[in-house]
Motif scaffolding. Sequence first.
Motif, short mmCIF file in Angstrom:
data_model
loop_
_atom_site.label_atom_id
_atom_site.label_comp_id
_atom_site.label_asym_id
_atom_site.label_seq_id
_atom_site.Cartn_x
_atom_site.Cartn_y
_atom_site.Cartn_z
N GLY A 165 0.78 -1.23 0.00
CA GLY A 165 0.00 0.00 0.00
C GLY A 165 0.82 1.28 0.00
N HIS A 166 2.10 1.17 -0.30
CA HIS A 166 2.98 2.35 -0.30
C HIS A 166 3.42 2.68 -1.73
CE1 HIS A 166 3.21 1.98 4.02
NE2 HIS A 166 3.56 0.71 3.88
N GLY A 167 3.70 3.95 -1.96
CA GLY A 167 4.26 4.38 -3.24
C GLY A 167 3.32 4.34 -4.41
N LEU A 168 2.04 4.43 -4.16
CA LEU A 168 1.07 4.33 -5.25
C LEU A 168 0.74 5.66 -5.90
CD1 LEU A 168 -1.32 1.73 -3.61
CD2 LEU A 168 0.28 1.33 -5.48
N ASP A 169 1.14 6.78 -5.29
CA ASP A 169 0.87 8.07 -5.92
C ASP A 169 1.78 8.24 -7.14
OD1 ASP A 169 3.24 10.16 -4.77
OD2 ASP A 169 2.81 8.38 -3.54
N VAL A 170 1.40 9.11 -8.04
CA VAL A 170 2.11 9.26 -9.32
C VAL A 170 3.58 9.61 -9.12
CG1 VAL A 170 2.20 10.58 -11.47
CG2 VAL A 170 0.00 9.86 -10.54
N LYS A 171 3.86 10.55 -8.23
CA LYS A 171 5.25 10.98 -8.02
C LYS A 171 6.11 9.82 -7.50
CE LYS A 171 7.97 14.57 -5.79
NZ LYS A 171 7.97 15.72 -4.89
N SER A 172 5.61 9.07 -6.55
CA SER A 172 6.36 7.93 -6.00
C SER A 172 6.50 6.81 -7.03
CB SER A 172 5.68 7.39 -4.75
OG SER A 172 5.67 8.35 -3.73
N ALA A 173 5.46 6.55 -7.79
CA ALA A 173 5.51 5.50 -8.81
C ALA A 173 6.54 5.84 -9.88
CB ALA A 173 4.14 5.30 -9.44
N ASN A 174 6.58 7.10 -10.30
CA ASN A 174 7.57 7.52 -11.29
C ASN A 174 8.99 7.44 -10.73
OD1 ASN A 174 5.58 7.98 -13.17
ND2 ASN A 174 5.51 10.18 -12.82
N ALA A 175 9.16 7.85 -9.47
CA ALA A 175 10.48 7.81 -8.84
C ALA A 175 10.96 6.37 -8.68
CB ALA A 175 10.45 8.52 -7.49
N SER A 176 10.07 5.48 -8.28
CA SER A 176 10.48 4.09 -8.12
C SER A 176 10.77 3.43 -9.47
CB SER A 176 9.43 3.29 -7.35
OG SER A 176 8.22 3.21 -8.06
N ALA A 177 10.11 3.89 -10.53
CA ALA A 177 10.41 3.38 -11.87
C ALA A 177 11.82 3.78 -12.29
CB ALA A 177 9.40 3.90 -12.88
N VAL A 178 12.17 5.03 -12.06
CA VAL A 178 13.52 5.50 -12.37
C VAL A 178 14.54 4.74 -11.54
CG1 VAL A 178 15.07 7.49 -12.24
CG2 VAL A 178 12.77 7.77 -13.14
N ALA A 179 14.22 4.51 -10.26
CA ALA A 179 15.13 3.76 -9.38
C ALA A 179 15.32 2.33 -9.87
CB ALA A 179 14.59 3.77 -7.96
N ALA A 180 14.26 1.70 -10.37
CA ALA A 180 14.38 0.33 -10.89
C ALA A 180 15.30 0.29 -12.10
CB ALA A 180 13.00 -0.23 -11.23
N PHE A 181 15.14 1.26 -13.01
CA PHE A 181 16.01 1.32 -14.18
C PHE A 181 17.46 1.59 -13.77
CE2 PHE A 181 12.11 2.64 -16.71
CZ PHE A 181 12.03 1.44 -17.39
#
Length: 132
Positions: free
Chosen positions: A96-112
């Motif tokens: 239930g964490h990181g579901l907002d747009v800003k967090s989702a985009n940041a975690s996507a960049v972090a995964a890459f």
Amino acid sequence: MTDTPRARPLSPHLQVWRWHITMWTSILHRMTGVALYAGALILAGWAIALAAGPEVYGAYKAILGSPLGKLVMFGLTLSLFYHLANGIRHLVWDAGHGLDVKSANASAVAAFAFAAAATIAVWLIAAMTGAL
């Protein structure tokens, strides 16, 4: 009643949606999962070649050591680290964490970024130890 069919609503599709990073992560997560299945077949082939004897194992090792083989292994390494990072991202979402747009985009960049850094680190260490 008329015989003319009513216009059906169109579902949003790739031509309608603006591409964003979370779409890329979703598509690449599926693609890397498929690539890892291919990697499992390569690993199984390696085990079979090892069991078949030194001649077969030497030939298999030569294939994996060729430029094309190294490119495939590099891609599998990148796939493994990306799939791992994105899987952890999904676990965080499941909590239930990181579901907002800003967090989702940041975690996507972090995964890459993690996938690229970890892949480069593994291949640099392999090169420095003479494994390549």
